[in-house]
Design an enzyme around this catalytic site. Structure first.
Site, mmCIF file in Angstrom:
data_model
loop_
_atom_site.group_PDB
_atom_site.id
_atom_site.type_symbol
_atom_site.label_atom_id
_atom_site.label_comp_id
_atom_site.label_asym_id
_atom_site.label_seq_id
_atom_site.Cartn_x
_atom_site.Cartn_y
_atom_site.Cartn_z
ATOM 1 N N ASP A 165 0.322 -1.213 0.096
ATOM 2 C CA ASP A 165 0.369 0.443 0.103
ATOM 3 C C ASP A 165 0.962 1.697 -0.017
ATOM 4 O OD1 ASP A 165 -2.500 2.103 0.246
ATOM 5 O OD2 ASP A 165 -2.379 0.724 1.842
ATOM 6 N N ASP A 188 -1.993 5.773 -5.791
ATOM 7 C CA ASP A 188 -2.019 4.966 -5.081
ATOM 8 C C ASP A 188 -1.838 3.380 -5.164
ATOM 9 O OD1 ASP A 188 -2.604 3.478 -2.726
ATOM 10 O OD2 ASP A 188 -5.232 4.197 -2.729
#
Length: 432
Positions: free
Chosen positions: A81, A282
């Site tokens: 992440d 992201d």
């Protein structure tokens, strides 16, 4: 997921992404980086032994990487992440847990007296406390759906590629976070915060490329694979309630559908005085999100250009944020895709294209949805941030397909270049 509750109030996660599995062989590049090949593989195969440095992934719930943690090393599957800071692992919690602290001689809880316990980072903004029974640092997070994730702040050795192993702080918790992948054993934080994995291991540059076949390569270190177009990271020194200062935030300047640049006021694409409206790159989110005003302009133009090509599925909303959906048979959808325009996101010095031969598609088939005449439901892969709600633009990994994406922390920039990932990977000696 890429968002913490402190940076995006009201956010709840979309549990869709990619599974990545680490294997035992890595490839040293001429530039000194570590190339980790990606392959399609089901999650059930995680128990099969693989060499610890080769990455494989399969579209499932999250972009995860299986790495070796502890002494002796234990293979654990963690969400990769780029939007989160403090990593976490499930510890001894039944079938989902892959990490056994008591079996690691290098495992060490962080005491309450440690400066790390008292640090003020994005993931620890006054959320650490002292466990009176153990005198160890305790971390608790509350997410927008009212769920909580808590555990002990600990450290252990992480082995990525090969020795030396790197000591890293993380949270050891007893249950999965509902703001993450419930099938993963943890999350590997890769943003620019001081407690992220890249910061703790002093990784100044990393990159990846995801093909449209769900295979690709992750590279730790310099790439020099293709010439990249860079856009600077947006940095705001003052703390603002809706601005994540350690995210990979870039400035969205234009959106184009086919040849038409959308008439979106510049002010709509800029962060406002509260920090709302930043644009984040992201790996923890599959699809992309735009704030409501920009989204409605994009939606209207996309529907205009696809009129007569796609049949709208009115009233259907996918995952609570994707309300531009269509119904079609597999054959009709495949024919329509060839006529659907690309959506291009423009930045200072770089752009990212989705669909129309660009990186990633603009339609996603919703699994399990069936209509008459053997039709399925297909949704536009740009969602409305206002429906979530969250106060940000997000570029998910679905729109990064067949694009080399580099996170250059040393020079505070993100690089993009359209590539065929299988061909680019061969330059690293990695066959997809």
């Amino acid at each position: 997921m890429a968002f913490s509750p402190s940076s995006v109030p009201g956010f709840f996660p979309l549990l869709i992404a990619i599974i990545v599995i680490l294997q035992l062989q890595s490839y040293e590049t001429q530039a000194g980086g570590l190339a980790l090949p990606l392959r399609t593989q089901k999650l059930q195969s995680l128990s099969t032994p693989h060499p610890p440095s080769k990455l494989r992934f399969h579209r499932n719930v999250s972009l995860t990487v299986t790495i070796a943690v502890g002494t002796p090393p234990q293979n654990v599957t963690m969400v990769l992440d780029t939007g989160s800071e403090l990593s976490w692992l499930l510890c001894d919690t039944g079938p989902l847990s892959q990490f056994r602290p008591r079996a690691s001689s290098s495992y060490a809880p962080i005491p309450c007296s440690s400066p790390t316990c008292k640090s003020q980072t994005r993931d620890l903004p006054n959320l650490s406390s002292c466990d009176s029974a153990t005198h160890n640092c305790h971390v608790s997070l509350t997410y927008a759906d009212a769920s909580t994730a808590e555990g002990t702040l600990v450290s252990d050795l992480f082995l990525v590629g090969g020795p030396p192993a790197r000591r890293t702080n993380l949270r050891c918790q007893s249950s999965p976070s509902s703001a993450g992948d419930t099938t993963a054993a943890g999350m590997l934080g890769m943003n620019r915060g001081s407690l992220s994995f890249v910061a703790q291991t002093k990784t100044s540059r990393f990159s990846y490329c995801i093909s449209d076949r769900d295979a690709g390569v992750l590279l730790l270190g310099p790439s020099n694979i293709v010439p990249l177009n860079y856009t600077p990271l947006v940095q705001i020194s003052l703390p603002l309630p809706y601005f994540d200062r350690v995210a990979y935030s870039v400035q969205l300047e234009t959106i184009r559908v086919g040849a038409k640049t959308l008439p979106i006021p510049k002010s709509v694409l800029l962060p406002d005085h509260t920090g709302a409206g930043q644009t984040m790159v992201d790996s923890g989110t599959q699809f992309s999100f735009l704030l409501g005003q920009a989204y409605e302009i994009l939606k209207d133009e996309f529907l205009r250009q696809t009129s007569g090509v796609l049949n709208p599925e009115k009233g259907y909303v996918f995952q609570g944020a994707f309300d531009t959906c269509f119904r079609a048979t597999q054959l009709a959808a495949a024919a329509a895709v060839r006529r659907i325009p690309a959506v291009v996101l423009g930045f200072q010095g770089a752009e990212v294209a989705g669909g129309g031969g660009g990186g990633g598609g603009v339609l996603h088939r919703v699994e399990g949805e069936r209509r008459g005449n053997n039709e399925g439901v297909w949704c536009f892969t740009f969602g409305n941030s206002d429906l979530v709600p969250m106060e940000a633009y997000v570029i998910g990994h679905h729109h990064q397909q067949n694009i080399w994406v580099e996170y250059d922390l040393e020079n505070s920039r993100v690089g993009f270049a359209p590539v065929q990932c299988d061909l680019a990977s061969r330059k690293l000696g990695v066959m997809l």
